[in-house]
Write a protein that holds these residues in place. Structure first.
Motif, short mmCIF file in Angstrom:
data_model
loop_
_atom_site.label_atom_id
_atom_site.label_comp_id
_atom_site.label_asym_id
_atom_site.label_seq_id
_atom_site.Cartn_x
_atom_site.Cartn_y
_atom_site.Cartn_z
N GLY A 1 0.84 -1.20 0.00
CA GLY A 1 0.00 0.00 0.00
C GLY A 1 0.87 1.24 0.00
O GLY A 1 0.69 2.13 0.83
N ASP B 1 0.63 -1.16 -4.73
CA ASP B 1 -0.61 -0.49 -4.32
C ASP B 1 -1.68 -0.87 -5.33
O ASP B 1 -1.40 -1.11 -6.50
CB ASP B 1 -0.41 1.03 -4.30
N ARG C 1 2.39 1.12 6.14
CA ARG C 1 1.94 2.20 7.04
C ARG C 1 0.55 2.64 6.61
O ARG C 1 0.35 2.98 5.44
CB ARG C 1 2.89 3.40 6.98
C1 LIG Z 1 -3.40 6.20 3.70
S1 LIG Z 1 -2.60 5.61 2.26
C2 LIG Z 1 -0.97 5.25 2.89
C3 LIG Z 1 0.11 5.33 1.84
C4 LIG Z 1 1.51 5.04 2.34
N1 LIG Z 1 1.63 3.74 2.96
C5 LIG Z 1 1.99 6.11 3.30
O1 LIG Z 1 2.03 5.88 4.51
O2 LIG Z 1 2.34 7.22 2.82
C6 LIG Z 1 -3.30 3.99 2.05
C7 LIG Z 1 -2.85 3.32 0.77
O3 LIG Z 1 -3.20 1.95 0.86
C8 LIG Z 1 -3.66 1.53 -0.41
N2 LIG Z 1 -4.50 0.35 -0.20
C9 LIG Z 1 -5.60 0.25 0.57
N3 LIG Z 1 -6.10 -0.99 0.52
C10 LIG Z 1 -5.29 -1.70 -0.31
C11 LIG Z 1 -5.29 -3.04 -0.77
N4 LIG Z 1 -6.23 -3.87 -0.39
N5 LIG Z 1 -4.30 -3.43 -1.61
C12 LIG Z 1 -3.34 -2.56 -2.00
N6 LIG Z 1 -3.31 -1.27 -1.61
C13 LIG Z 1 -4.26 -0.85 -0.77
C14 LIG Z 1 -4.43 2.74 -0.93
O4 LIG Z 1 -4.59 2.70 -2.34
C15 LIG Z 1 -3.53 3.89 -0.46
O5 LIG Z 1 -2.57 4.23 -1.42
#
Ligand SMILES: C[S@@+](CC[C@H](N)C(=O)[O-])C[C@H]1O[C@@H](n2cnc3c(N)ncnc32)[C@H](O)[C@@H]1O
Length: 271
Positions: free
Chosen positions: A47, A71, A117
């Protein structure tokens, strides 16, 4: 003279604090290093969003290591790729993949570590996702998660109605979108059900004061359309152009401290 200098320098100092040493990034960096992420490791960033965590990992693992960011959102992956290229991070690569399909995805693993995260709180079945993550990490490798939790916040040393309202806008929106906003406390049980031995569980928070504030108004601006779409508040109620000023005034006049961000950090080892 000194008062003028203070008035001019203070906003610059806290801008610097926000941009260069965001305390939330400091907490993440400490968690990663304490969990054993080190030079030469091959790390999977789950993610990865716009690649902020991937960039931090890239610097920790150095040129002899590598970072693979995944992601489900193709537009986020595009931004992450561009951002890594502009920073000259040659040890990073990015791929569009949902956590739910990790088991069927071919990545250049097995990895020494997997990191996420603020991701698992959005995943409907975090245990299944963690099981799929385990399949990408070598035996003895580490899985590190850092997740928000609103069970204990907001708290303040004085009534801060605007801070409380803004906190509620953001977290009600996130909850209405389907996230588990109390996921931090659930981490030990999720690790146990996924068969991961929990080696560490820690709780950290960011305390804000008038001279050390987070860029809350910028964050609200970035998610305002989602707050409005979820029917939590209107643009007029948010009045984002004056929000930063009003938040600063509330802390300055009250002299209070405010805690709105609590994060849980955990790591476990794959057997
Ligand atoms: C709040 S953002 C956090 C981004 C990064 N980890 C950071 O801390 O800067 C949440 C991310 O998780 C991704 N995400 C949520 N559920 C997911 C899934 N089931 N599979 C892959 N990515 C996912 C979203 O697309 C988003 O980019």
């Amino acid at each position: 003279m000194l008062a003028t200098l203070d008035r001019q320098l203070r906003p610059l100092c806290y801008r610097y604090w926000q941009m260069v040493i965001d305390p939330r990034d400091v907490m993440l960096q400490r968690l990663l290093v304490d969990a054993g992420i080190a030079s030469g490791m091959r790390v999977l960033d789950l993610g990865c969003g716009y690649g902020k965590v991937s960039a931090m990992l890239s610097r920790i693992v150095g040129p002899s290591g590598s970072v693979t960011g995944v992601d489900r959102d193709p537009s986020a992956i595009e931004v992450a790729r561009r951002s890594a290229a502009s920073q000259g991070l040659t040890n990073t690569r990015f791929q569009v993949t949902a956590l739910e399909s990790l088991a069927e995805t071919s990545l250049e693993g097995p990895f020494d570590a997997a990191v996420a995260r603020r991701v698992f709180m959005y995943v409907p079945d975090p245990v299944a996702a963690l099981l799929a993550v385990k399949g990408q990490v070598r035996a003895g490798g580490v899985v590190v998660l850092q997740e928000q939790d609103t069970s204990m916040v907001p708290v303040a040393s004085a009534p801060l109605p605007l801070h409380r309202r803004v906190h509620e806008w953001v977290w009600t929106m996130v909850e209405r979108e389907g996230a588990n906003v109390r996921f931090g406390l659930a981490l030990p049980s999720v690790f146990a059900r996924a068969g991961l031995s929990l080696e560490e569980l820690r709780v950290e928070a960011v305390a804000q004061t008038a001279s050390r504030r987070l860029p809350t108004a910028d964050m609200v601006r970035a998610v305002m359309a989602r707050i409005v779409a979820q029917g939590v508040a209107t643009e007029a109620e948010i009045d984002v152009d004056t929000l930063d000023q009003r938040l600063e005034a509330e802390l300055t006049v009250s002299g209070a401290s405010f805690v709105g961000d609590v994060v849980f950090g955990a790591w476990g080892r794959v057997s």
